[in-house]
Design a protein around this motif. Structure first.
Motif, PDB file in Angstrom:
ATOM      1  N   ALA A 117     -31.474  30.928  49.075  1.00  0.00           N
ATOM      2  CA  ALA A 117     -30.291  31.592  48.531  1.00  0.00           C
ATOM      3  C   ALA A 117     -29.926  32.898  49.221  1.00  0.00           C
ATOM      4  N   LYS A 121     -26.287  33.356  50.932  1.00  0.00           N
ATOM      5  CA  LYS A 121     -25.306  34.333  50.428  1.00  0.00           C
ATOM      6  C   LYS A 121     -24.838  35.222  51.565  1.00  0.00           C
ATOM      7  N   GLN A 122     -25.786  35.577  52.438  1.00  0.00           N
ATOM      8  CA  GLN A 122     -25.433  36.398  53.588  1.00  0.00           C
ATOM      9  C   GLN A 122     -24.446  35.652  54.476  1.00  0.00           C
ATOM     10  N   GLN A 125     -21.093  35.759  52.976  1.00  0.00           N
ATOM     11  CA  GLN A 125     -20.493  37.084  53.172  1.00  0.00           C
ATOM     12  C   GLN A 125     -19.889  37.208  54.549  1.00  0.00           C
ATOM     13  N   ASP A 140     -24.782  30.141  42.976  1.00  0.00           N
ATOM     14  CA  ASP A 140     -23.990  31.223  43.542  1.00  0.00           C
ATOM     15  C   ASP A 140     -24.198  31.365  45.046  1.00  0.00           C
ATOM     16  N   ALA A 141     -25.009  30.478  45.626  1.00  0.00           N
ATOM     17  CA  ALA A 141     -25.229  30.538  47.066  1.00  0.00           C
ATOM     18  C   ALA A 141     -24.518  29.416  47.804  1.00  0.00           C
ATOM     19  N   ARG A 142     -23.602  28.689  47.096  1.00  0.00           N
ATOM     20  CA  ARG A 142     -22.865  27.639  47.801  1.00  0.00           C
ATOM     21  C   ARG A 142     -21.471  27.522  47.182  1.00  0.00           C
TER      22      ARG A 142
ATOM     23  N   THR B 148     -33.760  40.926  43.025  1.00  0.00           N
ATOM     24  CA  THR B 148     -33.165  41.402  44.266  1.00  0.00           C
ATOM     25  C   THR B 148     -33.801  42.689  44.741  1.00  0.00           C
TER      26      THR B 148
END
Lengths: 347, 331, 349
Positions: A117, A121-122, A125, A140-142, B148
């Motif tokens: 993930a 996510k990077q 971005q 939330d990563a795709r 995180t």
């Protein structure tokens, strides 16, 4: 003097590199584009790369051929990269490289939904679209998840298939792939549910994890047969696992005594269906999965869909689809293969 | 002896040249090479290996070797994951992981010093033992739901730059190690031990204690690398960093450290670390997979020792010829 | 005067002979001890689970161990000469893949030819190792660490240009049959391993080169001085290791049938564990083929026992590690104890 050189050398080097980095940090914005529209508007960047759980896996190779077909239909580029063993930590460097190369979209089957993930996510971005297929990653990563078939349907029908073959009685085991793969765990969840609901005389004695590695799966099956001499059946919802299990069962001459079913490709399992070791197994058409995944990725790159629930689109020869809840697209129902129809397929 | 020293300085100069050349080639081969993001990627990827290479350098200079570092990394990672998953605070989990690494290193050191056993085979055994213990602790499972704030340790960058936090940790550790090895008495003692263990002992150096400390240090640093690795991949698994020990040894040998001990410097190792990082990065950008990259790494490893050997042989031949020519002239 | 002189001489000679026999005595003690451990394991597990004692089960154990035993024979030769071969896993991987691919592409080829190809490839890889170590003067740990990477990378390059995987249905049935046929009721795989162990063991024991190999391992400098061709012997040890890995690769492909570029990764650990547990001294000069094979059998039995007793397979790797460390510690103690008792005997004479 030499010692000073030897000592200051590394410090100097590190300082130079840090300086480079500090300067380079300012330079990224010109290179990568921070707003999603910047890259997708280029339109010509229909460069979609598939990143399966592992390469040298016939299932994913077949999916790739579907992706390639879609690429040709859309005049886009296609490539497949990936680690040689199904390991999430090994997928991350590929994701990073693809991000650096500013590809249009990454189509990934995740070895571990959370481990990949951060890098995905990077990538998002930096303007890269992310589509997951076969095994999902963190939502939330795709952008979209292309699911091959209804997970509940797969899980329950696997159990039903095996139950038919063993008269709904006896000890059974599951030979899975990686313990962290989202699709495996979802299916196993529904399998356990189906067992509890409909088959009180069947006991699940063990879940073994073969990690989509042939040797490991082969040895795991032998171990299962040794540990549970009364084992009646094995479900292996992984194409690598079921092929290895079939060989292992035959190598100890238990074909026919221990029932085997799962998800497999007709080409790999044809001889075992013909000699009776496997009475029936399921799959969908991986080529169609790859084809659909490529289409979704391409439409995202070109900005024609956003990937949100409710959107509809047409995927070439496969027809039209609607994106469901959680940004999931469903390919269709699975097919059952057995002695009567196995010769009709070639993948 | 002096000629060999000259060779060593030449080796480090060669590495500098190699580094510059690889940067140039990298920027020519790929337009994405000279970007901050790329620098970040190639640095953060090698930081665990870089950090473990620091104590490995000292150990090899002292005439031993520690092949269990990657397994200690894995074990620490798994302990961290397990404790985090069962609800303990992050600082506790990290402290426990570091402690495990120190203990593992202590066991290694004990077997090598008190029982005088060869470190090569002992650390091959502990490589399997610690990796095995990692599997026993976590089995087939993996822990991947880290916050995180933690994953930023391995994945995040400092402020507005592209320097990863792990890079800062490495820089600090590198400075400390350089001071210890090249500027302190202990450092000189390590070289003495590597050159001639018995002579070192007779001159009053506590060989066993130094080696024990080295192994403990190696274990602790491997555990630190494990914490960073876990943060970077947001994943604690028993097979984390499987096989990394080979890359660590490669980087140290490529840096000019003699496998038999007594010679080498940290400058060479730091150069080698970045050369390897750039090599892996460029090959990756050229879409050459990691498995094929390992072919190059293996060749590098062999050549890093074969090269000087052949160079030395050639030198001997040349000297011999010169001597013969000289003596024949006299006659 | 002369009488004391005459008395001292035979005593000194006797002591020297005793010390020279030390490695042999250590080996015998170790192997007997290992045999005892094996019987103990069989006894304990057999009581807990009678299934363990079936002939079928023992055959399974020997089958799973056969390929490792073949590689262990080659590794023993290398370790006896005070070197180590870490590239065995990669060599087996390369030869397994190439042989399987060869049979896939040319299914009507003579079976023997295919086998010879695999062995020849292994021999070639072993020769490369030997050249780097003997003539390149690269320490074997560095050299074979490097070739471990290089050979493995080579398989991936080959796989990326040919096929990613060879399946059971791709290769001729008589190749696969190598792994399953039985001769006089004993699986061929086990027989092949046994024959190789016997031949190489006999060669080591009875031939001049065999004894010289031991000499090279126990004292390389002295061996040089008395004229033993050390480089040549070490070279051939590596070449033999490669050849045996080649054969093992051929059999691997037949047994596991689905062959890809990741085959046999990590095999070197199991092989070294078997050899070290089997009493072969990592410093060279002492140990036998019989010991190495016995070590492989003991570890294989342990693995099977874990299974039968339903203990998690995850303990296996930890056990390998503990076994290696334990064996080395034990060896050191035994050698020291024996040396002490022999020296003290000298004082008493």
């Amino acid at each position: 003097m030499k010692k000073l050189f030897q000592a200051l050398g590394p410090c100097f080097l590190v300082c130079v590199l840090l300086l480079l980095a500090a300067c380079g940090g300012g330079g990224t914005t010109s290179n990568g584009g921070s707003t999603p529209t910047a890259t997708s508007s280029s339109g010509g960047n229909l460069n979609v790369v598939f990143l399966p759980k592992q390469i040298n896996n016939p299932y994913f190779d077949t999916a790739a051929s579907g992706g390639q077909e879609a690429a040709k239909a859309l005049s886009g580029q296609f490539k497949q990269v990936g680690p040689s063993s199904a390991n999430a930590a090994a997928q991350v460097p590929f994701i990073t490289t693809l991000t650096e190369q500013h590809v249009g979209a990454i189509v990934i089957s995740g070895d571990d939904p959370n481990a990949v993930a951060p890098s995905l996510k990077q990538a998002m971005q930096q303007g890269v679209k992310v589509v997951s297929y076969d095994a999902d990653v963190a939502p939330d990563a795709r952008n979209v998840f292309v699911n091959q078939a209804n997970s509940e349907q797969i899980g329950r029908s696997e159990v039903d298939l095996l139950a038919q073959q063993i008269n709904s009685t006896g000890q059974i085991a599951i030979l899975s792939a990686a313990s962290t793969a989202a699709n495996q765990n979802t299916w196993i969840g529904f399998m356990k549910d189906e067992l509890a609901a409909k088959y009180p005389n069947m006991q699940l004695v063990k879940i073994a994890y073969g990690n989509d590695d042939d040797q490991t799966s082969f040895n795991d099956t032998l171990a299962l047969l040794q540990q549970y001499p009364n084992l009646k059946g094995i479900i292996s919802p992984t194409t690598v696992g079921i092929a290895a299990a079939a060989r292992a069962i035959e190598s100890v001459h238990k074909g026919g005594q221990v029932a085997l079913t799962g998800l497999g490709t007709p080409n790999q399992l044809r001889q075992y269906v013909k000699d009776g070791t496997i009475k029936g197994f399921e799959l969908w058409n991986p080529a169609n999965l790859g084809y659909l995944a490529y289409y979704v990725a391409a439409l995202l790159v070109e900005g024609k869909i956003k990937g949100n629930a409710g959107e509809t689109f047409t995927a070439g020869k496969l027809g039209s689809y609607t994106i469901g809840a959680n940004n999931v697209v469903l390919l269709g129902p699975p097919t059952v293969f057995n002695a009567s129809n196995i010769d009709q397929f070639n993948f | 002896m002096k000629r060999l020293k000259t060779l060593l300085i030449t080796w480090e100069a060669l590495l500098v040249v190699l580094l510059v050349v690889s940067i140039v080639i990298g920027s020519m081969l790929s337009p994405y090479f000279l970007s901050g993001f790329n620098f970040y990627a190639l640095t953060s990827n090698i930081m665990e290996i870089a950090i473990m290479a620091l104590p490995m350098t000292l150990i090899i200079i002292a005439g031993e070797i520690d092949l269990s570092v990657a397994s200690i990394l894995g074990l620490a990672s798994v302990v961290l994951g397990l404790l985090w998953q069962s609800g303990h605070p992050m600082w506790f989990a990290i402290a426990a992981a570091l402690l495990v690494g120190l203990a593992a290193g202590y066991l290694n050191g004990l077997l090598v010093t008190k029982l005088a056993l060869p470190s090569l085979v002992i650390t091959i055994g502990s490589l399997a033992l610690y990796r095995g213990l990692a599997y026993v602790v976590l089995g087939d499972q993996a822990v991947s739901n880290f916050p995180t704030s933690f994953t930023n340790l391995g994945f995040g960058t400092i402020g507005g730059t592209e320097i990863p936090w792990s890079g800062l940790i490495f820089a600090i550790l590198a400075i400390i190690f350089v001071v210890v090895l090249h500027f302190s008495r202990s450092g000189r003692q390590l070289y003495a031990i590597g050159n001639n263990k018995e002579a070192a002992r007779f001159s009053g150096i506590n060989v066993n204690r130094m080696k024990l400390l080295l192994f403990i240090l190696s274990g602790g640093i491997a555990a630190l690398a494990g914490v960073i690795f876990t943060a970077r991949f947001s994943s604690a698994r028993p097979d984390n960093a499987l096989g990394f020990e080979l890359e660590v040894v490669t980087v140290v040998l490529l840096g000019g450290v003699d496998i038999f001990g007594g010679r080498g410097s940290l400058l060479g190792v730091v150069l080698a670390i970045f050369i390897l990082a750039i090599l892996q990065n460029v090959l990756g950008l050229l879409n050459i997979s990691g498995d094929i990259q390992s072919l190059g790494i293996g060749l590098l490893l062999i050549l890093s020792v074969l090269g000087p050997n052949i160079a030395r042989r050639i030198q001997v031949v040349i000297t011999r010829r010169r001597l013969v020519a000289g003596s024949s002239k006299q006659v | 005067m002369t009488t004391t002189g005459q008395e001292v001489e035979p005593a000194k000679q006797r002591n020297q002979v005793r010390q020279a026999r030390l490695p042999g005595i250590v080996s015998r003690v170790r192997e007997l001890g290992l045999l005892a451990v094996l019987l103990l394991i069989i006894l304990i597990v057999g009581i807990q689970a009678p299934r363990f004692l079936s002939l079928d089960n023992f055959t399974q154990i020997l089958l799973s161990v056969a390929i490792i035993a073949i590689v262990a024979v080659g590794e023993t030769l290398v370790i006896l000469a005070r070197n180590v071969d870490l590239s065995v896993g990669s060599m087996v991987g390369v030869t397994a893949f190439v042989t399987a691919y060869f049979f896939k592409e040319l299914p009507h080829i003579n079976l023997l030819l295919g086998i010879l190809l695999g062995c020849a490839l292994g021999l070639l890889l072993g020769i490369i190792n030997g050249l780097i170590v003997s003539y390149g003067r690269v320490p074997s740990i560095v050299a074979t660490l490097g070739t471990l990477y290089v050979f493995r990378g080579l398989v991936f390059v080959i796989a990326s240009h040919t096929t990613s995987q060879v399946n059971a249905s791709d290769v001729p049935a008589d190749y696969l049959a190598l792994a399953t046929t039985q001769i006089l009721g004993i699986p061929a795989l086990i027989l092949i391993a046994a024959v190789i162990a016997i031949i190489v063991g006999y060669f080591l024991h009875a031939s001049k080169s065999g004894r010289q190999l031991y000499a090279v391992g126990s004292n390389p400098a002295a061996a040089d001085m008395i004229g033993i061709r050390r480089d040549w012997l070490v070279f051939w040890a590596f070449a033999a290791s490669g050849l045996l890995c080649g054969l093992a690769g051929v059999l691997w492909g037949a047994r596991f049938a689905t062959v890809d570029a990741t085959n046999a990764t990590g095999l070197e650990l199991q092989v070294i564990a078997a050899v070290v547990v089997g009493g072969v001294n990592i410093f060279g000069g002492s140990g036998t083929i019989f010991g190495a094979v016995l070590g492989a059998i003991v570890l294989g039995t342990l693995q099977n026992a874990l299974n039968i007793l339903n203990i998690s397979q995850f303990w296996l790797q930890a056990i390998y590690g503990a076994a290696i460390i334990g064996a080395v510690v034990l060896d050191a103690f035994i050698t020291r104890w024996l040396r002490r008792t022999i020296l003290s005997r000298r004082k008493n004479t």
